[in-house]
Design a protein around this motif. Sequence first.
Motif, short mmCIF file in Angstrom:
data_model
loop_
_atom_site.label_atom_id
_atom_site.label_comp_id
_atom_site.label_asym_id
_atom_site.label_seq_id
_atom_site.Cartn_x
_atom_site.Cartn_y
_atom_site.Cartn_z
N VAL A 27 0.84 -1.20 0.00
CA VAL A 27 0.00 0.00 0.00
C VAL A 27 0.87 1.25 0.00
O VAL A 27 0.65 2.20 -0.77
CB VAL A 27 -0.95 0.01 1.22
CG1 VAL A 27 -1.71 1.33 1.30
CG2 VAL A 27 -1.95 -1.15 1.13
N LEU A 28 1.90 1.27 0.85
CA LEU A 28 2.78 2.42 0.95
C LEU A 28 3.57 2.66 -0.34
O LEU A 28 3.88 3.79 -0.68
CB LEU A 28 3.75 2.25 2.13
CG LEU A 28 3.13 2.37 3.53
CD1 LEU A 28 4.12 1.95 4.60
CD2 LEU A 28 2.64 3.79 3.78
N GLN A 33 -3.34 0.29 -4.67
CA GLN A 33 -3.80 1.66 -4.64
C GLN A 33 -5.13 1.81 -3.90
O GLN A 33 -5.87 0.83 -3.71
CB GLN A 33 -3.93 2.18 -6.07
CG GLN A 33 -2.60 2.22 -6.80
CD GLN A 33 -2.71 2.82 -8.19
OE1 GLN A 33 -3.80 3.13 -8.66
NE2 GLN A 33 -1.58 3.01 -8.85
N ALA A 34 -5.40 3.03 -3.48
CA ALA A 34 -6.63 3.33 -2.77
C ALA A 34 -7.83 2.87 -3.57
O ALA A 34 -7.92 3.11 -4.78
CB ALA A 34 -6.73 4.83 -2.50
N GLY A 35 -8.76 2.16 -2.90
CA GLY A 35 -9.95 1.66 -3.55
C GLY A 35 -9.82 0.26 -4.13
O GLY A 35 -10.82 -0.35 -4.53
N ARG A 36 -8.60 -0.25 -4.19
CA ARG A 36 -8.38 -1.60 -4.74
C ARG A 36 -9.07 -2.64 -3.86
O ARG A 36 -8.92 -2.64 -2.65
CB ARG A 36 -6.87 -1.87 -4.82
CG ARG A 36 -6.50 -3.34 -5.05
CD ARG A 36 -6.76 -3.79 -6.48
NE ARG A 36 -6.43 -5.21 -6.60
CZ ARG A 36 -5.22 -5.70 -6.82
NH1 ARG A 36 -4.20 -4.87 -6.95
NH2 ARG A 36 -5.01 -7.00 -6.90
N GLU A 37 -9.82 -3.53 -4.50
CA GLU A 37 -10.52 -4.59 -3.78
C GLU A 37 -9.82 -5.93 -4.00
O GLU A 37 -9.27 -6.18 -5.08
CB GLU A 37 -11.98 -4.69 -4.26
CG GLU A 37 -12.81 -3.44 -3.97
CD GLU A 37 -14.24 -3.58 -4.44
OE1 GLU A 37 -14.54 -4.59 -5.13
OE2 GLU A 37 -15.06 -2.70 -4.15
N PHE A 38 -9.86 -6.79 -2.99
CA PHE A 38 -9.30 -8.13 -3.11
C PHE A 38 -9.91 -9.03 -2.05
O PHE A 38 -10.52 -8.56 -1.08
CB PHE A 38 -7.77 -8.10 -2.99
CG PHE A 38 -7.27 -7.34 -1.80
CD1 PHE A 38 -7.19 -7.94 -0.54
CD2 PHE A 38 -6.86 -6.03 -1.92
CE1 PHE A 38 -6.73 -7.25 0.55
CE2 PHE A 38 -6.40 -5.31 -0.82
CZ PHE A 38 -6.33 -5.93 0.42
N THR A 39 -9.73 -10.33 -2.24
CA THR A 39 -10.30 -11.31 -1.31
C THR A 39 -9.19 -12.02 -0.54
O THR A 39 -8.01 -11.96 -0.92
CB THR A 39 -11.11 -12.37 -2.07
OG1 THR A 39 -10.23 -13.10 -2.93
CG2 THR A 39 -12.22 -11.72 -2.90
N VAL A 40 -9.59 -12.71 0.52
CA VAL A 40 -8.65 -13.50 1.29
C VAL A 40 -8.02 -14.56 0.40
O VAL A 40 -6.80 -14.79 0.43
CB VAL A 40 -9.36 -14.16 2.50
CG1 VAL A 40 -8.43 -15.17 3.18
CG2 VAL A 40 -9.82 -13.10 3.49
N LYS A 41 -8.83 -15.19 -0.43
CA LYS A 41 -8.33 -16.24 -1.32
C LYS A 41 -7.28 -15.71 -2.27
O LYS A 41 -6.24 -16.36 -2.51
CB LYS A 41 -9.50 -16.83 -2.11
CG LYS A 41 -9.08 -17.94 -3.06
CD LYS A 41 -10.29 -18.47 -3.84
CE LYS A 41 -9.84 -19.56 -4.83
NZ LYS A 41 -10.99 -20.07 -5.62
N GLU A 42 -7.53 -14.52 -2.82
CA GLU A 42 -6.58 -13.92 -3.77
C GLU A 42 -5.22 -13.70 -3.11
O GLU A 42 -4.17 -14.01 -3.69
CB GLU A 42 -7.14 -12.59 -4.27
CG GLU A 42 -6.25 -11.85 -5.24
CD GLU A 42 -6.82 -10.50 -5.63
OE1 GLU A 42 -6.05 -9.69 -6.19
OE2 GLU A 42 -8.02 -10.26 -5.40
N ILE A 43 -5.22 -13.15 -1.89
CA ILE A 43 -3.97 -12.88 -1.20
C ILE A 43 -3.30 -14.18 -0.78
O ILE A 43 -2.07 -14.32 -0.87
CB ILE A 43 -4.21 -11.98 0.03
CG1 ILE A 43 -4.81 -10.64 -0.42
CG2 ILE A 43 -2.91 -11.75 0.80
CD1 ILE A 43 -3.94 -9.84 -1.38
N ALA A 44 -4.08 -15.15 -0.32
CA ALA A 44 -3.53 -16.44 0.08
C ALA A 44 -2.82 -17.12 -1.09
O ALA A 44 -1.73 -17.68 -0.94
CB ALA A 44 -4.62 -17.34 0.64
#
Length: 233
Positions: A27-28, A33-44
């Motif tokens: 993020v930093l 970016q601000a407003g970006r959406e994602f799911t737990v599955k995507e990050i996992a």
Amino acid sequence: MPGTGGNGSVTRSTLRQQIADALRDEVLAGRLQAGREFTVKEIAEQYGVSATPVREALVDLAAQGLLEADQHRGFRVHEYSVADYRNIVEARGLVTDGIFQVLATDRAGHRDPDDPRVLAAVVGVRRRAEEAERAATAGDLTVLIGYDLRFWRELGALFGNPYLADFLHRLRVQSWVCAVQYLRRLDDLRGHLWARHTDLVDALMQRDLPTARQIIAAHDADSVALIERLAAG
């Protein structure tokens, strides 16, 4: 069972923190970016880990104000407004002044300038200040953020009040998250980033609070003015 024994609990807790730190850095750095959406599955899947530590890490970041949770869509990077930035900077200034006041009264009673531990801490803080200044002068925002956060963490620890230091760290992270979405609109950041870290250390070590407060007040005013100008286009 995984996560129930001592070693398993520590491993999961460490993984949770590592994921939270990595996402915060994303993020930093402006990659999330601000407003970006994602799911737990995507990050996992991105990190090749199970959903549990990822979910815990995302909940932690939401509690810190960096993400927003939506039970149907997952998580979204929080979008800070210019008004949010003004309020964060104001709060940050109040906490910073509280830390300065602790130094003035020396309630902790262990900041004797002749104490080897204090001298070593001052050397470390000054080194971090110099690194932050070099990054600011070069206009390297990503490097500056890392050193700036470490500088304030170590400066707060030197004053001996971990509660104020932790609160200030959280506010500084939030202020950077808010600022980067605007600062990255500039192709060249040289001359726009704060570079008076060593001046502040010198003032505090001399217990010159009026100068320290003046440095921070000017920094806060310039930062707000810059973000307002960039937001206005």
